[in-house]
Design a protein around this motif. Structure first.
Motif, PDB file in Angstrom:
ATOM      1  N   THR A  16       0.738  -1.208   0.289  1.00 59.50           N
ATOM      2  CA  THR A  16      -0.237  -0.307   0.241  1.00 59.50           C
ATOM      3  C   THR A  16       0.642   1.365  -0.337  1.00 59.50           C
ATOM      4  O   THR A  16       0.568   2.401  -0.623  1.00 59.50           O
ATOM      5  CB  THR A  16      -0.475   0.488   1.280  1.00 59.50           C
ATOM      6  N   HIS A  17       2.006   1.246   0.325  1.00 57.78           N
ATOM      7  CA  HIS A  17       3.170   1.659   0.319  1.00 57.78           C
ATOM      8  C   HIS A  17       4.338   1.836   0.188  1.00 57.78           C
ATOM      9  O   HIS A  17       4.957   0.478   0.509  1.00 57.78           O
ATOM     10  CB  HIS A  17       2.994   3.070   1.866  1.00 57.78           C
ATOM     11  N   MET A  18       5.328   2.511  -0.986  1.00 62.02           N
ATOM     12  CA  MET A  18       6.217   2.587  -1.027  1.00 62.02           C
ATOM     13  C   MET A  18       7.477   3.117  -0.630  1.00 62.02           C
ATOM     14  O   MET A  18       7.203   4.798  -0.149  1.00 62.02           O
ATOM     15  CB  MET A  18       6.166   2.607  -2.265  1.00 62.02           C
ATOM     16  N   ILE A  19       8.864   3.226   0.084  1.00 62.02           N
ATOM     17  CA  ILE A  19       9.136   3.679   0.632  1.00 62.02           C
ATOM     18  C   ILE A  19      10.480   3.624  -0.262  1.00 62.02           C
ATOM     19  O   ILE A  19      11.338   2.197  -0.459  1.00 62.02           O
ATOM     20  CB  ILE A  19      10.405   3.345   1.613  1.00 62.02           C
ATOM     21  N   PHE A  20      11.844   4.653  -0.792  1.00 62.85           N
ATOM     22  CA  PHE A  20      12.503   4.533  -2.017  1.00 62.85           C
ATOM     23  C   PHE A  20      13.633   4.775  -0.990  1.00 62.85           C
ATOM     24  O   PHE A  20      13.694   5.942  -0.856  1.00 62.85           O
ATOM     25  CB  PHE A  20      12.541   5.362  -3.340  1.00 62.85           C
ATOM     26  N   LEU A  21      14.854   3.860  -1.368  1.00 64.67           N
ATOM     27  CA  LEU A  21      16.158   4.358  -0.029  1.00 64.67           C
ATOM     28  C   LEU A  21      17.211   4.346  -2.238  1.00 64.67           C
ATOM     29  O   LEU A  21      17.334   3.625  -2.863  1.00 64.67           O
ATOM     30  CB  LEU A  21      17.023   2.927   0.316  1.00 64.67           C
ATOM     31  N   ILE A  22      17.481   6.343  -2.263  1.00 64.25           N
ATOM     32  CA  ILE A  22      18.728   6.059  -3.115  1.00 64.25           C
ATOM     33  C   ILE A  22      19.859   6.304  -2.892  1.00 64.25           C
ATOM     34  O   ILE A  22      20.052   6.808  -2.037  1.00 64.25           O
ATOM     35  CB  ILE A  22      17.645   7.357  -4.111  1.00 64.25           C
ATOM     36  N   SER A  23      20.538   5.475  -3.454  1.00 64.16           N
ATOM     37  CA  SER A  23      22.382   5.382  -2.987  1.00 64.16           C
ATOM     38  C   SER A  23      22.881   5.429  -3.812  1.00 64.16           C
ATOM     39  O   SER A  23      22.774   4.267  -4.663  1.00 64.16           O
ATOM     40  CB  SER A  23      22.604   4.443  -1.506  1.00 64.16           C
ATOM     41  N   PRO A  24      23.847   5.965  -5.024  1.00 67.64           N
ATOM     42  CA  PRO A  24      23.836   5.779  -6.136  1.00 67.64           C
ATOM     43  C   PRO A  24      25.583   5.045  -5.827  1.00 67.64           C
ATOM     44  O   PRO A  24      25.895   5.004  -4.972  1.00 67.64           O
ATOM     45  CB  PRO A  24      24.556   6.862  -6.426  1.00 67.64           C
ATOM     46  N   LYS A  25      25.228   3.706  -6.724  1.00 63.79           N
ATOM     47  CA  LYS A  25      26.711   3.205  -6.842  1.00 63.79           C
ATOM     48  C   LYS A  25      28.397   3.740  -7.156  1.00 63.79           C
ATOM     49  O   LYS A  25      27.798   5.230  -7.304  1.00 63.79           O
ATOM     50  CB  LYS A  25      26.363   1.901  -7.990  1.00 63.79           C
ATOM     51  N   CYS A  26      29.084   3.264  -6.855  1.00 65.68           N
ATOM     52  CA  CYS A  26      29.870   4.241  -6.849  1.00 65.68           C
ATOM     53  C   CYS A  26      30.938   3.286  -7.616  1.00 65.68           C
ATOM     54  O   CYS A  26      31.264   1.954  -7.191  1.00 65.68           O
ATOM     55  CB  CYS A  26      30.611   3.818  -4.946  1.00 65.68           C
ATOM     56  N   PRO A  27      31.334   4.103  -8.482  1.00 60.71           N
ATOM     57  CA  PRO A  27      31.348   5.471  -8.889  1.00 60.71           C
ATOM     58  C   PRO A  27      30.061   5.310  -9.303  1.00 60.71           C
ATOM     59  O   PRO A  27      28.931   4.926  -9.965  1.00 60.71           O
ATOM     60  CB  PRO A  27      32.142   5.659  -9.900  1.00 60.71           C
ATOM     61  N   PRO A  28      29.133   6.656  -9.418  1.00 62.04           N
ATOM     62  CA  PRO A  28      27.240   6.675 -10.011  1.00 62.04           C
ATOM     63  C   PRO A  28      27.531   6.001 -11.730  1.00 62.04           C
ATOM     64  O   PRO A  28      28.831   6.250 -11.667  1.00 62.04           O
ATOM     65  CB  PRO A  28      27.692   7.973  -9.934  1.00 62.04           C
ATOM     66  N   VAL A  29      26.382   5.210 -11.576  1.00 60.89           N
ATOM     67  CA  VAL A  29      26.013   5.343 -13.042  1.00 60.89           C
ATOM     68  C   VAL A  29      24.549   5.744 -13.086  1.00 60.89           C
ATOM     69  O   VAL A  29      23.979   5.320 -13.247  1.00 60.89           O
ATOM     70  CB  VAL A  29      26.026   3.998 -13.152  1.00 60.89           C
ATOM     71  N   ALA A  30      24.626   6.954 -14.437  1.00 61.92           N
ATOM     72  CA  ALA A  30      23.441   7.772 -14.982  1.00 61.92           C
ATOM     73  C   ALA A  30      22.311   6.509 -15.289  1.00 61.92           C
ATOM     74  O   ALA A  30      21.623   7.006 -14.637  1.00 61.92           O
ATOM     75  CB  ALA A  30      24.146   9.177 -15.197  1.00 61.92           C
ATOM     76  N   GLN A  31      23.860   5.585 -16.205  1.00 57.84           N
ATOM     77  CA  GLN A  31      22.195   5.262 -16.651  1.00 57.84           C
ATOM     78  C   GLN A  31      21.170   4.105 -16.131  1.00 57.84           C
ATOM     79  O   GLN A  31      20.467   4.702 -16.080  1.00 57.84           O
ATOM     80  CB  GLN A  31      22.910   4.191 -18.150  1.00 57.84           C
ATOM     81  N   GLU A  32      21.966   3.822 -14.798  1.00 56.35           N
ATOM     82  CA  GLU A  32      21.193   3.365 -13.725  1.00 56.35           C
ATOM     83  C   GLU A  32      19.325   3.343 -13.236  1.00 56.35           C
ATOM     84  O   GLU A  32      19.138   3.050 -13.122  1.00 56.35           O
ATOM     85  CB  GLU A  32      22.178   2.632 -13.000  1.00 56.35           C
ATOM     86  N   ASP A  33      20.068   5.234 -12.792  1.00 56.06           N
ATOM     87  CA  ASP A  33      19.390   5.453 -12.185  1.00 56.06           C
ATOM     88  C   ASP A  33      18.162   6.179 -13.410  1.00 56.06           C
ATOM     89  O   ASP A  33      17.160   6.063 -12.998  1.00 56.06           O
ATOM     90  CB  ASP A  33      19.980   7.096 -11.587  1.00 56.06           C
ATOM     91  N   ASP A  34      18.507   6.631 -13.902  1.00 56.07           N
ATOM     92  CA  ASP A  34      17.116   6.507 -15.318  1.00 56.07           C
ATOM     93  C   ASP A  34      16.712   5.424 -15.817  1.00 56.07           C
ATOM     94  O   ASP A  34      15.338   5.172 -16.131  1.00 56.07           O
ATOM     95  CB  ASP A  34      18.421   6.763 -16.295  1.00 56.07           C
ATOM     96  N   ALA A  35      17.359   4.355 -15.448  1.00 58.01           N
ATOM     97  CA  ALA A  35      16.407   3.165 -15.621  1.00 58.01           C
ATOM     98  C   ALA A  35      15.811   2.531 -14.307  1.00 58.01           C
ATOM     99  O   ALA A  35      14.613   2.431 -14.918  1.00 58.01           O
ATOM    100  CB  ALA A  35      17.744   1.648 -15.988  1.00 58.01           C
ATOM    101  N   PHE A  36      15.980   2.794 -13.856  1.00 56.07           N
ATOM    102  CA  PHE A  36      15.657   3.438 -11.815  1.00 56.07           C
ATOM    103  C   PHE A  36      14.113   3.617 -11.817  1.00 56.07           C
ATOM    104  O   PHE A  36      13.243   3.947 -12.164  1.00 56.07           O
ATOM    105  CB  PHE A  36      16.534   3.330 -10.753  1.00 56.07           C
ATOM    106  N   LEU A  37      14.703   5.075 -13.045  1.00 51.62           N
ATOM    107  CA  LEU A  37      12.791   6.016 -12.285  1.00 51.62           C
ATOM    108  C   LEU A  37      12.340   5.585 -13.766  1.00 51.62           C
ATOM    109  O   LEU A  37      11.489   5.472 -13.308  1.00 51.62           O
ATOM    110  CB  LEU A  37      13.823   7.993 -13.560  1.00 51.62           C
TER     111      LEU A  37
END
Lengths: 284, 284
Positions: free
Chosen positions: B44-65
């Motif tokens: 019923t509810h969602m919590i997203f914990l966002i922590s970019p990988k190290c080093p960050p991968v912009a494409q992964e975040d976009d895929a997630f989004l």
């Protein structure tokens, strides 16, 4: 029946502090010391608030001391000196200490011009426990009562908090090997426990008359029990649950364990056996 | 039935923090985001914990989004960004905020490398209330239930404390004009109240089955009522006591008043009328 008499020697002591001392050490009554006062006391405990008049009058303090000399070795006593800057107060405290011997259960200095509310509260709490904690019931009998009284309940209030944040949670418990165990899907108490493991547990019967009071307050330290560890599985088994059932649930059932270090028992029935209605049991 | 799904995008987030989020937001379950995960959610509810990988991968975040875009406007959501130093995380939070619209009920940054336990706890508590507080019952019906449920009791647990010092006191109460009143000869609670007026009150029935849960938690502010004031006399009269009787006592009966600012009601019967078993009522 406990009654604490708060005696102060200076009409100019801060009224707010006098009020706090009265409240924290209650049941209590207060009295400004005068020549006749001390002969009329029927209290079980005494707290002296010593604050020399300004300017201090050494003879008055001596007269005060002479008046209380015969009481000091006979009544459980605490002394609070309210002005650390005054050498007369300190010497008065030293004289009281030597006269009281074992009955001076607490003495301290609260410098009312500099002490924070927290410092004052910590000292008053410590004074109350030193002066008023009672355990006139034999330990083995107290342990029997404790077990029986806990057995009257399956639910308690678990109190958690940190800073100014306080939380009271009604929750089912399992008492196992002298620890309290709680199963919970989650909630605010976990945020409090992550900061401060100190908790207090209350168990009680609804009030049904002054001669039927029954309640327990437990101070303890909380910790988490690993999911599906041997200890976890033992406790859920006592609740007629199995690991297999819990593993099928869509949510996690966290287990909190509270190791008690202090029990306060109130039971009107204790009086019928000749003991005080309030008993305190401290664990190492 | 409430179920919070905690979705995290990085397998290396601190396990202790993930555990705290799960505990505080429970009933809950957690899941590392992957391609298939989000299609199987019945939460019923969602919590997203966002922590970019190290080093960050912009494409992964976009895929997630892209994956969560269709969910965001439909489920009550909170977002915690776990690394304030990373511009990708901050931009991801901004994108989520614009997509979620009204259903993003809480978002915040917890810098896990610098945040104290207290700061983290305060944010998680705030997140829980923003995301999970529920009041789907009409206010007038909720008020009726509140009155009825309080009427089932004459005793409650009054929780007080400051710092790491917590106290749970079983005590009889009088409910009068939407305030709780307590008469007490004294004790440790008064030391706590002198420092911190925030209190929590719990009223409950002993557990007798999952379909018979009933309890109230009340957050409020405590104050003292002047001895034998009009308000004091009104309340003791409701207790069948008179000022004359109390003035004859050898001790003082102090009166504590608690003005509630938040009620949390739990009652299995609410479900039978089609409402959630947990209801929250906040006062101005």
């Amino acid at each position: 029946m406990t009654l604490t008499h708060v005696i102060y020697n200076n009409p100019d002591i801060p009224k707010a502090l006098l009020q706090k001392v009265l409240q924290v050490s209650g049941p209590s009554t207060s009295q400004l010391y005068d020549e006749n006062a001390l002969d009329t006391l029927n209290s079980t405990h005494m707290i002296f608030l010593i604050s020399p008049k300004c300017p201090p009058v050494a003879q008055e303090d001596d007269a005060f001391l002479n008046k209380i000399t015969h009481i000091l070795p006979n009544k459980k006593t605490a002394v609070l000196v309210l002005d650390s800057q005054n050498s007369l107060s300190i010497s008065l405290l030293a004289k009281i200490r030597s006269l009281s011997r074992k009955n001076l259960l607490y003495s301290d200095i609260i410098d009312t011009s500099t002490a924070s509310d927290e410092e004052t509260a910590v000292k008053l709490l410590s004074m109350r426990r030193s002066l008023l904690d009672n355990q006139d019931m034999p330990v083995s009998l107290l342990n029997d009562w404790l077990k029986e009284m806990i057995g009257h309940h399956n639910t308690c209030t678990l109190c958690t908090g940190f800073g100014t944040n306080i939380r009271a949670t009604p929750i089912e418990f399992t008492y196992h090997e002298e620890a309290f165990y709680f199963l919970s899907e989650g909630g605010e108490k976990f945020a409090n426990l992550a900061v401060n493991p100190n908790v207090c547990i209350a168990l009680y019967q609804e009030y049904s008359g002054f001669d039927k009071l029954e309640g327990i307050q437990v101070c303890g330290a909380a910790m988490f029990v690993d999911l599906f560890s041997e200890e976890y599985n033992t406790v859920i088994t006592k609740r007629q649950l199995t690991p297999e059932q819990l593993k099928k649930l869509p949510v996690t059932l966290h287990m909190i364990k509270v190791l008690p270090h202090r029990f306060e028992l109130l039971n009107s029935l204790f009086r019928k056996s000749g003991y005080e209605a309030k008993q305190v049991k401290e664990l190492e």
